[in-house]
Design an enzyme around this catalytic site. Structure first.
Site, short mmCIF file in Angstrom:
data_model
loop_
_atom_site.label_atom_id
_atom_site.label_comp_id
_atom_site.label_asym_id
_atom_site.label_seq_id
_atom_site.Cartn_x
_atom_site.Cartn_y
_atom_site.Cartn_z
CE LYS A 54 -92.43 -32.28 -14.56
NZ LYS A 54 -93.50 -32.28 -15.58
CD GLN A 98 -94.73 -29.63 -18.12
OE1 GLN A 98 -93.91 -30.44 -17.72
NE2 GLN A 98 -95.72 -29.20 -17.36
CG ASP A 121 -95.95 -36.85 -16.60
OD1 ASP A 121 -95.38 -36.79 -15.50
OD2 ASP A 121 -95.98 -35.90 -17.40
#
Length: 300
Positions: A54, A98, A121
């Site tokens: 990312k 994460q 996200d």
């Protein structure tokens, strides 16, 4: 018959190129450089790889990014405090934590601590609620990436039977909601299968589009699919392989070698859905920055 291989790497590159153009335009017009903050807790190797990918994608498209690497034994309250600091930091327009988190943390509580306007996200309950309503702001990266793969390869969803194997909050549920919307590249009849489904093959064989997010290597075999099916394999599993210097290779949830001989189209693993998930994260971060710019302009 041999399936069309859907090249997620190429399509993801196209998306990243478009994001880079949007980033340049936003900076030129508003002086804003989109920023993404990523929290990596512990030393899980797979999570570290995902976050590194990312970060590289951010560098490619011109997004400012910073990874906050925190020890596995950090308390939940300490983590939430760090997230709230980033919520207030104007350098960052997107925030992600994460997953998975260490066992002593409650995932939902941590996600709730994020500013929903920075939910890159798309996992905050407010983001998911907007998706259910049909007015999404940020769609989770993997479902959004799946829809984009289908769109850019012209596999129509309108009126099709989409079967989704898996009901996670990250893939299965939001993918079902996204593809059942009365909208372009949606409007499908969606069936969601899971561990409680009896005779899974009866459903998978009926699919026009089969999305598999089970988390089990080669769970879908050739006898479980139809000849005209488009297969989207979300799985990423390590299996032993002595011929590989790493001692393992990556495979999906679908038996690619055999299924690809039968179906109309299929995504490979790696090189299918994975790159699209990262590309859509870039798109969400850009969108968050654009929304901030619009909000600032409206106050002038």
């Amino acid at each position: 018959m041999s399936a069309v291989i859907i090249d997620g790497n190429k399509i993801a590159q196209d998306v990243r190129n478009e994001v880079a153009q949007g980033v340049a335009e936003l900076q030129a017009k508003h002086g804003i450089v989109p920023g993404l903050a990523a929290f990596l807790i512990g030393d899980d190797p797979a999570s570290a790889i995902y976050v590194r990918n990312k970060h590289r994608a951010c560098q490619e498209v011109g997004i400012f990014s910073e990874t906050f690497k925190l020890p596995a034994d950090i308390t939940q309250d300490e983590l939430i405090g760090r997230i709230r600091d980033v919520n207030e930091d104007d350098r960052f327009h997107g925030v992600l934590v994460q997953l998975p988190l260490p066992p002593h943390m409650d995932e939902r509580t941590v996600i709730l601590s994020m500013d929903p306007d920075k939910d890159a996200d798309g996992l905050h309950p407010l983001s998911l609620g907007r998706l259910v309503e049909g007015k999404p702001m940020f769609v989770p990266g993997t479902p959004a990436g799946i829809q984009e793969l289908l769109k850019r390869t012209d596999y129509q969803t309108d009126g099709k039977h989409v079967v989704i194997c898996g009901r996670s909050n990250i893939v299965g549920k939001p993918a079902a909601i996204l593809l059942m919307q009365k909208a372009e590249w949606a409007n499908a009849t969606v069936t969601v299968c899971h561990t409680g489904t009896k005779d899974l093959a009866r459903f998978t064989r009926s699919a026009d589009i089969l999305i598999v997010a089970i988390g089990k290597a080669n769970a879908i075999t050739a006898d479980m699919v139809g000849e005209n099916t488009v297969v989207i394999d979300v799985g990423m599993n390590r299996v032993p392989d002595d011929t590989n210097k790493r001692g393992y290779r990556l495979v999906g949830d679908v038996d690619f070698e055999e299924v690809s001989k039968k179906v109309a189209a299929i995504t490979p693993v790696p090189g299918g859905v994975g790159p699209m998930t990262v590309a859509m994260l870039m798109l969400n971060t850009l969108r968050a920055a654009q929304l901030k710019a619009l909000a600032a302009a409206s106050r002038v």
